[in-house]
Scaffold this motif. Sequence first.
Motif, PDB file in Angstrom:
ATOM      1  N   LYS A  49     -15.107  57.069 -32.194  1.00 49.01           N
ATOM      2  CA  LYS A  49     -14.845  55.637 -32.176  1.00 49.01           C
ATOM      3  C   LYS A  49     -13.393  55.351 -31.804  1.00 49.01           C
ATOM      4  O   LYS A  49     -12.463  55.781 -32.477  1.00 49.01           O
ATOM      5  N   GLY A  50     -13.185  54.632 -30.699  1.00 45.76           N
ATOM      6  CA  GLY A  50     -11.851  54.156 -30.349  1.00 45.76           C
ATOM      7  C   GLY A  50     -10.894  55.188 -29.795  1.00 45.76           C
ATOM      8  O   GLY A  50      -9.691  54.943 -29.748  1.00 45.76           O
ATOM      9  N   LYS A  51     -11.361  56.352 -29.378  1.00 46.43           N
ATOM     10  CA  LYS A  51     -10.511  57.379 -28.762  1.00 46.43           C
ATOM     11  C   LYS A  51      -9.251  57.661 -29.587  1.00 46.43           C
ATOM     12  O   LYS A  51      -8.123  57.373 -29.169  1.00 46.43           O
ATOM     13  N   PRO A  52      -9.405  58.236 -30.765  1.00 44.14           N
ATOM     14  CA  PRO A  52      -8.227  58.491 -31.616  1.00 44.14           C
ATOM     15  C   PRO A  52      -7.315  59.559 -31.031  1.00 44.14           C
ATOM     16  O   PRO A  52      -7.753  60.464 -30.317  1.00 44.14           O
ATOM     17  N   LYS A  53      -6.024  59.449 -31.341  1.00 46.35           N
ATOM     18  CA  LYS A  53      -5.062  60.465 -30.942  1.00 46.35           C
ATOM     19  C   LYS A  53      -5.242  61.741 -31.758  1.00 46.35           C
ATOM     20  O   LYS A  53      -4.948  62.837 -31.294  1.00 46.35           O
ATOM     21  N   ALA A  54      -5.698  61.569 -32.989  1.00 46.77           N
ATOM     22  CA  ALA A  54      -5.892  62.711 -33.890  1.00 46.77           C
ATOM     23  C   ALA A  54      -6.829  62.272 -35.012  1.00 46.77           C
ATOM     24  O   ALA A  54      -7.075  61.075 -35.215  1.00 46.77           O
ATOM     25  N   ALA A  74     -17.672  73.289 -39.908  1.00 48.22           N
ATOM     26  CA  ALA A  74     -18.149  73.617 -38.563  1.00 48.22           C
ATOM     27  C   ALA A  74     -18.382  72.354 -37.743  1.00 48.22           C
ATOM     28  O   ALA A  74     -18.087  72.322 -36.534  1.00 48.22           O
ATOM     29  N   ARG A  75     -18.888  71.301 -38.370  1.00 49.95           N
ATOM     30  CA  ARG A  75     -19.111  70.040 -37.651  1.00 49.95           C
ATOM     31  C   ARG A  75     -17.774  69.460 -37.161  1.00 49.95           C
ATOM     32  O   ARG A  75     -17.660  68.984 -36.027  1.00 49.95           O
ATOM     33  N   ILE A  76     -16.781  69.494 -38.017  1.00 44.28           N
ATOM     34  CA  ILE A  76     -15.453  68.993 -37.636  1.00 44.28           C
ATOM     35  C   ILE A  76     -14.903  69.786 -36.456  1.00 44.28           C
ATOM     36  O   ILE A  76     -14.383  69.221 -35.490  1.00 44.28           O
ATOM     37  N   ARG A  77     -15.022  71.110 -36.510  1.00 40.51           N
ATOM     38  CA  ARG A  77     -14.481  71.933 -35.430  1.00 40.51           C
ATOM     39  C   ARG A  77     -15.230  71.710 -34.121  1.00 40.51           C
ATOM     40  O   ARG A  77     -14.630  71.687 -33.052  1.00 40.51           O
ATOM     41  N   ARG A  78     -16.551  71.563 -34.183  1.00 42.11           N
ATOM     42  CA  ARG A  78     -17.316  71.354 -32.953  1.00 42.11           C
ATOM     43  C   ARG A  78     -16.832  70.094 -32.227  1.00 42.11           C
ATOM     44  O   ARG A  78     -16.628  70.100 -31.006  1.00 42.11           O
ATOM     45  N   LEU A  79     -16.658  69.022 -32.983  1.00 40.23           N
ATOM     46  CA  LEU A  79     -16.220  67.770 -32.367  1.00 40.23           C
ATOM     47  C   LEU A  79     -14.776  67.859 -31.893  1.00 40.23           C
ATOM     48  O   LEU A  79     -14.420  67.330 -30.828  1.00 40.23           O
ATOM     49  N   ALA A  80     -13.925  68.507 -32.678  1.00 46.67           N
ATOM     50  CA  ALA A  80     -12.524  68.651 -32.281  1.00 46.67           C
ATOM     51  C   ALA A  80     -12.408  69.432 -30.974  1.00 46.67           C
ATOM     52  O   ALA A  80     -11.648  69.060 -30.073  1.00 46.67           O
ATOM     53  N   ASP A  81     -13.163  70.511 -30.851  1.00 46.40           N
ATOM     54  CA  ASP A  81     -13.108  71.326 -29.642  1.00 46.40           C
ATOM     55  C   ASP A  81     -13.744  70.608 -28.453  1.00 46.40           C
ATOM     56  O   ASP A  81     -13.232  70.673 -27.326  1.00 46.40           O
ATOM     57  N   GLU A  82     -14.856  69.926 -28.704  1.00 43.64           N
ATOM     58  CA  GLU A  82     -15.549  69.222 -27.626  1.00 43.64           C
ATOM     59  C   GLU A  82     -14.695  68.092 -27.050  1.00 43.64           C
ATOM     60  O   GLU A  82     -14.611  67.919 -25.826  1.00 43.64           O
ATOM     61  N   LEU A  83     -14.063  67.322 -27.925  1.00 38.55           N
ATOM     62  CA  LEU A  83     -13.333  66.133 -27.490  1.00 38.55           C
ATOM     63  C   LEU A  83     -11.833  66.367 -27.348  1.00 38.55           C
ATOM     64  O   LEU A  83     -11.095  65.444 -27.000  1.00 38.55           O
ATOM     65  N   LYS A  84     -11.384  67.596 -27.636  1.00 40.54           N
ATOM     66  CA  LYS A  84      -9.966  67.963 -27.510  1.00 40.54           C
ATOM     67  C   LYS A  84      -9.069  67.039 -28.350  1.00 40.54           C
ATOM     68  O   LYS A  84      -8.060  66.518 -27.880  1.00 40.54           O
ATOM     69  N   ILE A  85      -9.470  66.855 -29.609  1.00 40.76           N
ATOM     70  CA  ILE A  85      -8.720  66.006 -30.530  1.00 40.76           C
ATOM     71  C   ILE A  85      -8.127  66.875 -31.630  1.00 40.76           C
ATOM     72  O   ILE A  85      -8.868  67.609 -32.303  1.00 40.76           O
ATOM     73  N   PRO A  86      -6.818  66.839 -31.842  1.00 44.84           N
ATOM     74  CA  PRO A  86      -6.212  67.636 -32.916  1.00 44.84           C
ATOM     75  C   PRO A  86      -6.622  67.129 -34.298  1.00 44.84           C
ATOM     76  O   PRO A  86      -6.851  65.925 -34.489  1.00 44.84           O
ATOM     77  N   VAL A  87      -6.705  68.068 -35.230  1.00 45.78           N
ATOM     78  CA  VAL A  87      -7.098  67.741 -36.601  1.00 45.78           C
ATOM     79  C   VAL A  87      -6.010  68.211 -37.557  1.00 45.78           C
ATOM     80  O   VAL A  87      -5.524  69.346 -37.454  1.00 45.78           O
ATOM     81  N   HIS A  88      -5.626  67.342 -38.487  1.00 43.90           N
ATOM     82  CA  HIS A  88      -4.632  67.658 -39.505  1.00 43.90           C
ATOM     83  C   HIS A  88      -5.258  67.473 -40.881  1.00 43.90           C
ATOM     84  O   HIS A  88      -5.923  66.464 -41.135  1.00 43.90           O
ATOM     85  N   ALA A 105     -10.702  73.726 -41.320  1.00 40.32           N
ATOM     86  CA  ALA A 105     -11.212  73.077 -40.113  1.00 40.32           C
ATOM     87  C   ALA A 105     -10.083  72.430 -39.324  1.00 40.32           C
ATOM     88  O   ALA A 105     -10.248  72.110 -38.143  1.00 40.32           O
ATOM     89  N   ALA A 106      -8.938  72.221 -39.961  1.00 40.53           N
ATOM     90  CA  ALA A 106      -7.814  71.551 -39.313  1.00 40.53           C
ATOM     91  C   ALA A 106      -6.986  72.537 -38.495  1.00 40.53           C
ATOM     92  O   ALA A 106      -6.963  73.744 -38.759  1.00 40.53           O
ATOM     93  N   ASP A 107      -6.263  72.001 -37.507  1.00 44.91           N
ATOM     94  CA  ASP A 107      -5.327  72.811 -36.738  1.00 44.91           C
ATOM     95  C   ASP A 107      -4.053  73.086 -37.538  1.00 44.91           C
ATOM     96  O   ASP A 107      -3.439  74.141 -37.396  1.00 44.91           O
ATOM     97  N   ARG A 108      -3.670  72.113 -38.389  1.00 42.90           N
ATOM     98  CA  ARG A 108      -2.517  72.293 -39.262  1.00 42.90           C
ATOM     99  C   ARG A 108      -2.848  71.734 -40.631  1.00 42.90           C
ATOM    100  O   ARG A 108      -3.559  70.721 -40.750  1.00 42.90           O
TER     101      ARG A 108
END
Length: 274
Positions: A49-54, A74-88, A105-108
């Motif tokens: 929703k809304g093309k988030p930066k992260a 795993a669900r969080i990682r699939r979406l993060a990898d698919e949409l190239k969105i960083p997760v904190h 599941a977060a990158d940091r």
Amino acid sequence: MKSPLALFRRRPRVSVIRLEGVIGAAGRLGGPSLTDARLAPLIEAAFRKGKPKAVALSINSPGGSAAQSSLIAARIRRLADELKIPVHAFVEDVAASGGYWLATAADRIHLDPNSLVGSIGVIYAGFGFPELLARHGIERRVHTAGVDKSMLDPFRPERQEDVDRLMALQRQIHGNFIDQVKERRGARLADRDLFTGEIWVGEGGIEVGLADEIGHLAPTMRRLYGDDLRFSMIAPRRPLFRRLGVPGVADAVGEAIGTAEAASHWARFGLAAP
């Protein structure tokens, strides 16, 4: 003087998913829970929703179901990898056991100086009552198709073969947990055994590589993605009666059961359930 076009410029946005409570079974009969089925539409909305930066995960959990922890992460990682969105991930009081699995599941991973992280292990706890039954002349009658169907029955003496079987199951789940941490944290992990169930506080978790830095959600995200950042809180919609301030019977019963179950999980870390 600011350009008039600045009024129409879309401000960068970060989606915030709050992951608070015991993972899995605590939500029986309508009480609050962290399960993959319940969180799936919220996680999807956070990423799409809304093309988030992260995406920011606000975590406060003492753990719970290993399977649900794995499914959610795993669900969080699939979406993060698919949409190239960083997760904190931002840890409040605790991200331990399954709660830490969610954090991976977060990158940091960001901590408060007093946050608890770790407890990378698997636990089973129960009671045994065979002497109590015998003392009161109560006969236990159990009939199973399959000799292992009544494994660890609390009303009969503990059998070593049951304990051995349980330990074998726990070793498998523990191994999966270790693999998840190693895959996600990689070379950041200290060269020591971090998988004994030990917990660390704040800077201690950073020193052993289970987290990356001390930092709170809003100031950290603004530092990384801009001062004009907007935060979009992603939360489940409460039932109608709840919104009107009138809890239903199932809600009340579910919350009572969930509170009792949750208290034991939080108490392991010297914390009261929120």
